[in-house]
Motif scaffolding. Structure first.
Motif, mmCIF file in Angstrom:
data_model
loop_
_atom_site.group_PDB
_atom_site.id
_atom_site.type_symbol
_atom_site.label_atom_id
_atom_site.label_comp_id
_atom_site.label_asym_id
_atom_site.label_seq_id
_atom_site.Cartn_x
_atom_site.Cartn_y
_atom_site.Cartn_z
ATOM 1 N N GLY A 7 1.019 4.509 -8.023
ATOM 2 C CA GLY A 7 0.113 5.816 -7.875
ATOM 3 C C GLY A 7 1.100 6.988 -8.697
ATOM 4 O O GLY A 7 1.713 6.714 -9.099
ATOM 5 N N GLY A 8 -0.018 8.017 -8.516
ATOM 6 C CA GLY A 8 0.704 9.165 -9.238
ATOM 7 C C GLY A 8 2.046 9.913 -8.811
ATOM 8 O O GLY A 8 2.913 10.073 -9.897
ATOM 9 N N ALA A 9 2.233 9.653 -7.477
ATOM 10 C CA ALA A 9 3.627 10.276 -6.996
ATOM 11 C C ALA A 9 4.571 9.093 -7.812
ATOM 12 O O ALA A 9 5.957 9.497 -7.745
ATOM 13 N N SER A 10 4.532 7.910 -7.640
ATOM 14 C CA SER A 10 5.457 6.971 -8.114
ATOM 15 C C SER A 10 5.605 6.901 -9.807
ATOM 16 O O SER A 10 6.527 6.542 -10.364
ATOM 17 N N ILE A 11 4.954 7.580 -10.415
ATOM 18 C CA ILE A 11 5.071 8.057 -11.962
ATOM 19 C C ILE A 11 4.921 9.388 -12.365
ATOM 20 O O ILE A 11 4.611 9.628 -13.374
ATOM 21 N N ARG A 12 5.056 10.264 -11.295
ATOM 22 C CA ARG A 12 5.269 11.674 -11.389
ATOM 23 C C ARG A 12 6.168 12.130 -12.576
ATOM 24 O O ARG A 12 5.819 13.353 -13.020
ATOM 25 N N ASP A 13 7.203 11.642 -13.092
ATOM 26 C CA ASP A 13 8.255 12.140 -14.210
ATOM 27 C C ASP A 13 8.786 11.116 -14.669
ATOM 28 O O ASP A 13 8.703 9.816 -14.230
ATOM 29 N N ALA A 14 9.449 11.397 -15.559
ATOM 30 C CA ALA A 14 10.393 10.427 -16.512
ATOM 31 C C ALA A 14 11.169 9.668 -15.630
ATOM 32 O O ALA A 14 11.394 8.094 -15.859
ATOM 33 N N LYS A 18 11.113 5.362 -15.175
ATOM 34 C CA LYS A 18 12.168 4.581 -15.580
ATOM 35 C C LYS A 18 12.712 3.631 -14.433
ATOM 36 O O LYS A 18 13.215 2.654 -14.798
ATOM 37 N N GLU A 19 12.230 3.590 -13.252
ATOM 38 C CA GLU A 19 12.484 2.821 -12.183
ATOM 39 C C GLU A 19 11.495 1.444 -12.173
ATOM 40 O O GLU A 19 11.772 0.505 -11.690
ATOM 41 N N ASN A 133 7.271 -2.053 -22.882
ATOM 42 C CA ASN A 133 7.683 -2.538 -24.224
ATOM 43 C C ASN A 133 8.927 -2.057 -24.757
ATOM 44 O O ASN A 133 9.696 -2.908 -25.495
ATOM 45 N N GLU A 134 9.183 -0.927 -24.578
ATOM 46 C CA GLU A 134 10.535 -0.219 -24.856
ATOM 47 C C GLU A 134 11.637 -1.057 -24.255
ATOM 48 O O GLU A 134 12.747 -1.114 -24.733
ATOM 49 N N GLN A 135 11.377 -1.381 -23.049
ATOM 50 C CA GLN A 135 12.452 -1.915 -21.994
ATOM 51 C C GLN A 135 12.411 -3.796 -22.453
ATOM 52 O O GLN A 135 13.011 -4.227 -21.624
ATOM 53 N N LEU A 273 -8.874 -13.143 1.424
ATOM 54 C CA LEU A 273 -7.740 -13.216 2.075
ATOM 55 C C LEU A 273 -6.543 -13.202 1.255
ATOM 56 O O LEU A 273 -5.518 -13.754 1.628
ATOM 57 N N ILE A 274 -6.764 -12.040 0.700
ATOM 58 C CA ILE A 274 -5.661 -11.598 -0.337
ATOM 59 C C ILE A 274 -4.550 -10.831 0.686
ATOM 60 O O ILE A 274 -5.182 -9.474 0.775
ATOM 61 N N PRO A 275 -3.462 -10.898 0.780
ATOM 62 C CA PRO A 275 -2.560 -9.898 1.773
ATOM 63 C C PRO A 275 -2.286 -8.825 0.593
ATOM 64 O O PRO A 275 -1.965 -8.815 -0.577
ATOM 65 N N LEU A 276 -2.191 -7.468 1.376
ATOM 66 C CA LEU A 276 -1.810 -6.379 0.687
ATOM 67 C C LEU A 276 -0.744 -5.803 1.250
ATOM 68 O O LEU A 276 -0.535 -5.677 2.275
ATOM 69 N N TYR A 277 0.488 -5.550 0.192
ATOM 70 C CA TYR A 277 1.631 -5.080 0.547
ATOM 71 C C TYR A 277 1.663 -3.529 0.200
ATOM 72 O O TYR A 277 1.374 -3.287 -0.963
ATOM 73 N N VAL A 278 2.171 -2.497 1.023
ATOM 74 C CA VAL A 278 2.327 -1.259 0.908
ATOM 75 C C VAL A 278 3.732 -1.122 0.916
ATOM 76 O O VAL A 278 4.478 -1.110 2.056
ATOM 77 N N ASN A 279 4.304 -0.923 -0.226
ATOM 78 C CA ASN A 279 5.933 -0.623 -0.248
ATOM 79 C C ASN A 279 6.441 0.332 -0.788
ATOM 80 O O ASN A 279 5.531 1.342 -1.462
ATOM 81 N N SER A 280 7.638 0.751 -0.640
ATOM 82 C CA SER A 280 8.250 2.045 -0.949
ATOM 83 C C SER A 280 8.579 2.055 -2.459
ATOM 84 O O SER A 280 9.763 0.918 -2.712
ATOM 85 N N PHE A 281 8.370 2.890 -3.362
ATOM 86 C CA PHE A 281 8.812 2.880 -4.669
ATOM 87 C C PHE A 281 10.258 3.327 -4.691
ATOM 88 O O PHE A 281 10.883 2.985 -5.584
ATOM 89 N N ILE A 282 10.466 4.170 -3.707
ATOM 90 C CA ILE A 282 12.007 4.804 -3.621
ATOM 91 C C ILE A 282 12.913 3.683 -3.237
ATOM 92 O O ILE A 282 14.036 3.547 -3.657
ATOM 93 N N ASP A 283 12.673 2.969 -1.879
ATOM 94 C CA ASP A 283 13.424 2.175 -1.450
ATOM 95 C C ASP A 283 12.831 0.594 -1.676
ATOM 96 O O ASP A 283 12.330 0.057 -0.913
#
Length: 424
Positions: A7-14, A18-19, A133-135, A273-283
């Motif tokens: 989501g936008g919060a998980s890619i809000r800055d450089a 990078k994570e 691709n750079e990585q 029947l596809i499971p959805l995981y909601v995970n923390s981008f930070i942890d």
């Protein structure tokens, strides 16, 4: 295979972008399909650009657009060496947007909204794909309009599932054989090749569409929260992370306004029947919440708050009871005026409805009802929904507050209260 959505919060800055390679590298099952939202608050910024455009406020529009362009260039400067092809790619994308904004705004607002606001996802997806691709994580950028076919309902486009399935099955697997694939959330295309959007915050839904059509092993949404919580931690001091939810419970929560997942996301996953995981981008190495088929579960009280609501109290002018015929008439008008209903209650002489506070749509509704109905409007409200309420959670919301409307049904209590009332 799996689908990841950022989501936008998980890619809000450089730094956050990078994570992403680290998170992706933990997946050992082959190639991933990666769906991304626009960076940070880009969608809001593009909405402001569009507003200035529609009002012919050229200098304000150019200033807002220049600021947005500067933000994107600052991010790519922190990610890529000078001379990288991404600079030209992002510049060309902004030039395409400028071509639209140079024309006079003669089309309908909803159509123009989709053509303008969609650029947020094109920009972010190109940056993320280039950085992977750079990585040295081989990645192909995919234009989602080659896959998701919709009707012409701009801003709330309806997916043509058979045609979308055919396109995805044809386009995506060959790309995944080469490596990861990055594409855009939120977007689709009409049969006339005009861009559409799937509803605000619709990138989760996009990921679910791909998951369904590709029959993936699982789908993961990466958020800036540890998982699905029992309440919004910005509003309540004490919240609980839910380790698991049933598909049905997740649908209920999103219907009532829980913003952690887009409301349309769950059903396609449930059907396969596809499971959805909601995970923390930070942890990212910690367990989040899994949404799956469950036969029985016990849940704590869960509170959902929907802000910016209006309460309409509708009276029949002829003083007859509000009966089935009148309900049919009222809901017909509400549907035609596209007023989003969140709660209803009726008495013998009136019909009360809590709706999203969209003044232009509410006024259009009132005008069409004017011959037969009187309407009282109360603005500045919020709707609080409590699932599995106990006495403590009820007191937390109700104590000392004016309740404009209250409804209790099995497992669910809904209360309309003043927007300014603080919750904790």
């Amino acid at each position: 295979m799996q689908v990841y959505k950022f989501g936008g919060a998980s890619i809000r800055d450089a730094n956050r972008i990078k994570e992403i390679p680290t998170i992706i590298s933990q997946y050992k099952g082959g190639s991933l399909l990666i769906v991304v939202s626009a960076l940070g608050k880009t969608t809001n910024a593009l909405e402001r650009v569009l507003t200035y455009y529609m009002q012919s406020e050229v200098s304000q529009m150019n200033e807002a657009l220049s600021s947005l362009q500067k933000e994107h260039y600052e991010i790519i400067e922190a990610l890529f060496p000078s001379g990288h092809s991404i600079y030209d790619d992002i510049n060309d994308t902004f030039e395409e947007l400028n071509w639209i904004l140079e024309e006079e705004p003669v089309e309908q607002f909803d159509y123009l909204y989709d053509q303008v606001v969609s650029f947020g996802e094109f920009l972010s997806s190109k940056i993320v794909a280039a950085y992977l691709n750079e990585q040295e994580l081989h990645t192909t950028w995919l234009d989602v309009r080659d896959c998701i076919q919709t009707d012409n309902s701009y801003r709330e486009a309806v997916v043509d599932w058979p045609l979308t399935g055919q396109r995805i099955e044809k386009v995506v697997p060959p790309l995944l054989e080469k490596g990861h694939v990055v594409t855009q959330g939120f977007l689709g295309v009409t049969t006339e090749n005009f861009t559409t959007t799937l509803g605000r915050e619709g990138s989760d839904y996009s990921a679910a569409i791909f998951s369904y059509c590709l029959q993936v092993e699982r789908m993961t949404i990466w958020k800036d929260v540890p998982g699905v919580l029992s309440a919004d931690p910005r509003l309540f001091k004490s919240v609980t992370k839910l380790d698991e939810l049933s598909y049905e419970e997740a649908i209920e929560l999103t219907y009532y306004g829980a913003q952690v997942i887009h409301p349309k996301t769950i059903r396609p996953l449930e059907n396969k029947l596809i499971p959805l995981y909601v995970n923390s981008f930070i942890d990212w190495n910690k367990e989040g919440t899994i949404i799956k088929k469950l036969t029985a579960s016990k849940y704590p009280p869960m509170i959902v708050v929907k802000n910016d609501q209006a309460l309409l109290k509708i009276f029949s002018k002829d003083f007859y009871f509000v009966d089935e015929l009148k309900f049919s008439n009222l809901f017909g008008v509400i549907a035609r005026k596209q007023v989003k209903v969140n709660m209803t209650q009726n008495t013998a002489l009136s019909f009360s409805v809590c709706v999203n506070n969209q003044p232009s749509k509410i006024q259009a509704l009132i005008q069409e009802l004017a011959d037969d109905y009187a309407v009282e409007v109360t603005e500045g409200l919020k709707l609080v929904t409590i699932r599995y309420a106990d006495q403590k959670s009820l007191e937390k919301v109700m104590d000392g507050r004016r309740i404009y409307l209250e409804e209790r049904i099995r497992n669910t209590t809904q209360l309309v209260i003043d927007q300014n009332e603080l919750l904790s």
